[in-house]
Design an enzyme around this catalytic site. Structure first.
Site: not given
Ligand code: G6P
Length: 454
Positions: A153, A361
């Site tokens: 992720h 991110d």
């Protein structure tokens, strides 16, 4: 499913009831798991003895026990003080300790063992995220009959950084135990192949790595949100009413800038506040006309870097309010808590501009949630180019958050964006997220996993 956390959390104390955790991953995978009477293996979030496997909302939850020591060494240590900063471009110096690694190996082994005991013959097992990169390799050794998927992720770093990791080969070989390895972005997938070729005897060609006589597929599968769920909620009277109330509470006609993040140093919260302060100081923004609402969800509170960030953000909030607020009218409203979805959605609906400014991110789902909550096609999204979301939300006001002047300028532009321009951009971004929602993400990954040869 094998993930660090279970899809449920317990309300206060060990006697409390289990509630489904919020978040796209749980809503995306729950229907598929229910259908096959699948299990979800994960940690409860607390130390010590765990309850027996139990059913909740049609899914079998199988808790894995972590001792207090293992939480320190495997979770706070190796996962969140070595891998997390390393994979996010060394925004804080990663620390490498051998006792952390030993604990990490032991915990990964426990998850693998649990999956090996539970999975029916020929089943598919999907392992999630950076805490459990050794599980695919360990599980394959125990159960070669299984089809194993892995999804990361967070970003997967380039060689210059990954090469630091004292256990780089073990991590790569752990991942290569899977049949399909998924990343958020094409760059991560490319880094993976290059690192495999450098540090293991695996050899790749487009999308496939040959490793010790097996084929390991890899690729990028950008994760998303449950668009429908946010959109539907944003259409309810209750949400509209609450959104209007928020405007009233904040002050008639005041524009709202919004930040919603876990309190993490990757998110660029401090940089955002600094840019806002400069806009107030220069007079570009009138403190009576604008407020920054910053929700910061408490996170990893035992890790030093997170404690330091909290102190810094709270210092900044105090400073800026001390300087620019007037009685009853702060310029930054800071909430250090998580909000339930029925409060978060109206907040997104009330925000004139959403500030998503991470330094790094993997994806950033807040950006996607914001656009899903704007069926009115109003509002502006300021989005860091260092998020995975920037690959898809091209109509956002894209910014390099390291450039404070550029960031301040983007915030100013966001507040001045003409309505037709807001509408044009928002409509395109909503279409993108609607089409690529989290259900599609799960389906594409699982379909590809099903096609792998075992
Ligand atoms: C990131 C990670 C997730 C993690 C989440 C919250 O999104 O990719 O795996 O669950 O942060 O962090 P926490 O440490 O509280 O699980």
């Amino acid at each position: 499913m094998v993930a660090n956390r279970l899809p449920v959390r317990r309300t206060r104390g060990s006697g409390g009831e289990w509630l489904t955790s919020p978040g796209g991953l749980v809503s995306a995978l729950s229907p598929a798991l229910r259908e096959v009477h699948g299990s979800w293996i994960g940690w409860t979030g607390v130390a010590g003895a765990v309850p027996k496997p139990f059913d909740h909302d049609g899914i079998r939850n199988v808790p894995v026990e972590l001792s207090a020591r293992e939480i320190e060494d495997h979770y706070e240590g190796l996962s969140n003080s070595a891998l997390w900063p390393l994979y996010h471009g060394c925004l804080r110096p990663p620390e490498y300790h051998r006792h952390w690694w030993r604990s990490h190996v032991a915990v990964n082994g426990r998850f693998a063992q649990c999956a090996a005991e539970l999975a029916p013959p020929g089943a598919s097992v999907w392992v999630q995220d950076y805490h459990l990169q050794l599980v695919p390799g360990m599980l394959r050794a125990l159960r070669p009959d299984l089809r194993i998927g892995f999804f990361l992720h967070i970003p997967f770093p380039p060689r210059e950084l990954f090469a630091q990791l004292p256990w780089r080969q073990q991590v790569l070989e752990g991942l290569l135990g899977a049949d399909l390895v998924g990343f958020q972005a094409a760059l991560g997938a490319r880094n993976f192949r290059a690192l495999v070729e450098r540090f293991t005897d695996g050899r790749g060609e487009r999308g496939v790595i040959n490793f010790r006589g097996r084929e390991v597929r890899y690729g990028h599968f950008p994760i998303s949100i449950d668009f429908e769920a946010f959109d539907t909620q944003a259409h309810t009277d209750a949400a509209r009413q609450r959104s209007a109330e928020i405007h009233d509470q904040i002050g008639d006609g005041r524009r709202i800038l919004l930040g919603v993040d876990r309190l993490d140093y990757t998110k660029g919260i401090d940089i955002r506040i600094r840019a806002f302060r400069e806009l107030l100081a220069s007079g570009a923004i009138d403190p009576h006309e604008c407020i920054l609402v910053q929700q910061a969800v408490p996170s990893r509170e035992h890790v030093g870097a997170y404690q330091e960030l909290k102190a810094e953000v709270e210092r900044q909030v105090g400073e800026i309010n001390g300087e620019f607020a007037t009685l009853g009218a702060p310029v930054v409203h800071y909430l250090h808590k998580s909000l339930p979805q029925d409060e978060l959605v109206p907040l997104y609906m009330a925000a004139d501009a959403m500030l998503v400014t991470p330094l790094r991110d993997g994806m950033n789902l807040v950006a996607k949630e914001y656009v899903a909550c704007r069926p009115d096609e109003r509002g502006a999204l300021v989005l860091s180019e260092f998020t995975g979301a920037a690959n898809e939300l091209r109509q956002a006001l894209i910014v390099n958050p390291y450039d404070i002047d550029g960031l301040a300028e983007r915030i100013r532009q966001a507040l001045a964006l003409p309505e037709v321009e807001q509408q044009r951009r928002m409509r395109a971004m909503r279409d993108a997220v609607r089409k690529h929602d989290v259900h599609r993400w799960a389906r594409v990954f699982l379909d590809q996993l099903a096609e792998t040869y075992v």
